[in-house]
Design a protein around this motif. Structure first.
Motif, PDB file in Angstrom:
ATOM      1  N   UNK A 238      16.378 -10.645   6.454  1.00 43.20           N
ATOM      2  CA  UNK A 238      17.026 -11.317   5.327  1.00 43.20           C
ATOM      3  C   UNK A 238      16.581 -12.768   5.240  1.00 43.20           C
ATOM      4  N   UNK A 239      16.562 -13.455   6.378  1.00 38.79           N
ATOM      5  CA  UNK A 239      16.141 -14.860   6.399  1.00 38.79           C
ATOM      6  C   UNK A 239      14.708 -15.011   5.903  1.00 38.79           C
ATOM      7  N   UNK A 240      13.817 -14.151   6.375  1.00 37.20           N
ATOM      8  CA  UNK A 240      12.405 -14.264   5.978  1.00 37.20           C
ATOM      9  C   UNK A 240      12.232 -13.974   4.489  1.00 37.20           C
ATOM     10  N   UNK A 241      12.936 -12.974   3.978  1.00 34.25           N
ATOM     11  CA  UNK A 241      12.823 -12.643   2.556  1.00 34.25           C
ATOM     12  C   UNK A 241      13.353 -13.775   1.680  1.00 34.25           C
ATOM     13  N   UNK A 242      14.512 -14.324   2.041  1.00 33.90           N
ATOM     14  CA  UNK A 242      15.102 -15.390   1.234  1.00 33.90           C
ATOM     15  C   UNK A 242      14.259 -16.655   1.269  1.00 33.90           C
ATOM     16  N   UNK A 291      28.592 -14.551  12.768  1.00 34.25           N
ATOM     17  CA  UNK A 291      27.168 -14.655  12.460  1.00 34.25           C
ATOM     18  C   UNK A 291      26.363 -15.156  13.651  1.00 34.25           C
ATOM     19  N   UNK A 292      25.137 -14.612  13.801  1.00 34.84           N
ATOM     20  CA  UNK A 292      24.207 -15.133  14.792  1.00 34.84           C
ATOM     21  C   UNK A 292      23.334 -16.204  14.125  1.00 34.84           C
ATOM     22  N   UNK A 293      22.373 -16.728  14.858  1.00 32.68           N
ATOM     23  CA  UNK A 293      21.584 -17.854  14.350  1.00 32.68           C
ATOM     24  C   UNK A 293      20.767 -17.474  13.113  1.00 32.68           C
ATOM     25  N   UNK A 294      20.307 -16.234  13.059  1.00 33.36           N
ATOM     26  CA  UNK A 294      19.479 -15.819  11.917  1.00 33.36           C
ATOM     27  C   UNK A 294      20.346 -15.579  10.686  1.00 33.36           C
ATOM     28  N   UNK A 299      22.214 -17.361   5.530  1.00 30.68           N
ATOM     29  CA  UNK A 299      23.326 -17.730   4.658  1.00 30.68           C
ATOM     30  C   UNK A 299      23.041 -19.049   3.946  1.00 30.68           C
ATOM     31  N   UNK A 300      22.425 -20.002   4.645  1.00 35.27           N
ATOM     32  CA  UNK A 300      22.031 -21.256   3.993  1.00 35.27           C
ATOM     33  C   UNK A 300      21.033 -20.969   2.873  1.00 35.27           C
TER      34      UNK A 300
END
Length: 424
Positions: A238-242, A291-294, A299-300
């Motif tokens: 999710x983080x990489x896609x966003x 939530x974990x760090x990723x 979320x940011x």
């Protein structure tokens, strides 16, 4: 200046995109990371000599794979004096097979290589360095830059990691289900580090490396496919896609940097954003909101993705998320980002106060310059940008800072002139 031959361009791209796949397949065959790396390197040297003469082959990956196999055979034959001759004979027979592995086989080989690089008996810094070298094809100098280490220390770390894999007999396989919890955090950290290496390089000509980012995304997809119900791989993906969704707007038509606040959000990839937010929501449901760090970083990114424009961003929420992130995983990068968000939420003075606790560095100094400029202190901002320009940066970052410095210098001169008129 003499242009670089197109064959060399094609080779460089093939090695960057396909090198890890070729290496992963060879490691499965020979069981030796160093031997596989040597064979791939010799195949690249052979291509550099052959392709400018014969032209780029129709299937560059197949050409490199077959050539690397032959080079591995040559290396084994040169070393036939060593023990384990029976094993070497079996390896030679397999290496001389003419087939090129299918995409499915290569995918499995890549996963095996990821988990081999992330074995828990390897030190955390060694896992990241080895993964950046083997999975991403970065040179020891590039790995050193990304990991904030020296090239000499990085080379030693890589050598020790390879030796440990060989001497400890670390298996080249995807772990059994009961082994995954110990391995998964390291694997996720490596995939994230790979993406960071491409998304935010420390120096070099480009603002980002498309191939490195794509490889990290592919690995994140593979990991999520392997463990679809695990929240951590879903959070990483999710983080990489966003983050990747914003790449089309990061540069203007001239190739110059466009800050986030000035980006055309219509150029952001809406499909990536939709999938990234869906993955984030699903992963948070599995962790019941813990939530974990990723997930926190994703979320940011989701807050930014939902805002129709910079001014409409929910800055208090961004500050809250960075507070949580710093409580579970303190880092200079997160502290710098929190200072930026605080400046947006509470004013430049509040952001500057937080910057005092962030170690000096080019990106911190560049942020400081912008906040000083907001306070009507262009001369101080120029000095901060001078500090930023004294450190490493990509060519794109450097051009942006030089242009910004020129603007602030003109503003500072105008302030001085206005002061003289007033005093006169």
């Amino acid at each position: 200046m003499t242009p670089v031959p197109t064959e060399h361009d094609a080779l460089a791209r093939t090695v960057r995109v396909e090198g890890a796949r070729i290496l992963a397949t060879l490691v499965r065959t020979v069981g030796d990371v160093r031997l596989a790396e040597d064979a791939v390197q010799e195949a690249v040297v052979a291509a550099l000599g052959a392709w400018p003469v014969t032209g780029v082959p129709p299937e560059p990956r197949a050409w490199l794979t077959v050539t690397a196999r032959r080079k591995a055979v040559d290396i084994l034959r040169r070393e036939r004096v060593r023990p384990h001759k029976e094993r070497d004979a079996a390896l030679l027979a397999e290496l001389e097979a003419p087939d090129v592995p299918t995409d499915d086989v290569v995918r499995d080989d890549l996963l095996r290589l990821v988990f081999t690089c992330c074995h828990p008996t390897l030190a955390p810094d060694a896992r990241v360095a080895l993964a950046l070298r083997t999975l991403c094809g970065l040179s020891p100098a590039q790995v050193a830059a990304v990991t904030l280490s020296s090239e000499a220390a990085t080379s030693k770390r890589l050598t020790r990691a390879r030796q440990k894999i060989a001497t400890a007999g670390i298996p080249y396989r995807v772990p059994e289900p009961h082994e995954l919890p110990d391995r998964l955090p390291a694997v996720c950290a490596v995939v994230h580090a790979l993406y960071t290496a491409g998304h935010a390089p420390v120096d070099g000509p480009a603002a980002f490396d498309v191939d490195v980012c794509a490889e990290a995304l592919r690995l994140a997809e593979l990991l999520h496919e392997l463990l679809p119900d695990e929240p951590m791989p879903a959070g990483v993906l999710a983080l990489l896609l966003l983050t990747e969704a914003r790449r089309p707007a990061r540069l203007d038509d001239r190739g110059d940097a466009v800050p986030l606040q000035a980006q055309d959000r219509g150029r952001w990839d809406a499909a990536m954003i939709a999938r990234g937010t869906a993955l984030l929501d699903a992963s948070l449901c599995r962790t019941h909101g813990q939530a974990d760090v990723y997930q926190l970083q994703a979320a940011v990114a989701a807050v930014h993705a939902r805002a129709p424009r910079w001014a409409a961003t929910d800055w208090p929420e961004v500050v809250r998320l960075y507070d949580l992130l710093l409580s579970v995983d303190p880092s200079d990068a997160a502290a710098l980002a929190r200072a930026v968000a605080t400046a947006e939420a509470d004013g430049a003075a509040a952001g500057l106060a937080l910057l005092d606790d962030v170690p000096a560095g080019p990106r911190r100094d560049a942020v400081r310059a912008e906040l000083l400029a907001r306070q009507g202190r262009p001369a101080d901002a120029v000095r901060a940008l001078d500090d930023a320009l004294a450190g490493p940066a990509t060519d794109v970052e450097r051009r942006h800072r030089e242009r910004r410095r020129a603007e602030l210098a003109r503003d500072a001169a105008g302030v001085v002139d206005a002061g003289r008129v007033a005093s006169g």
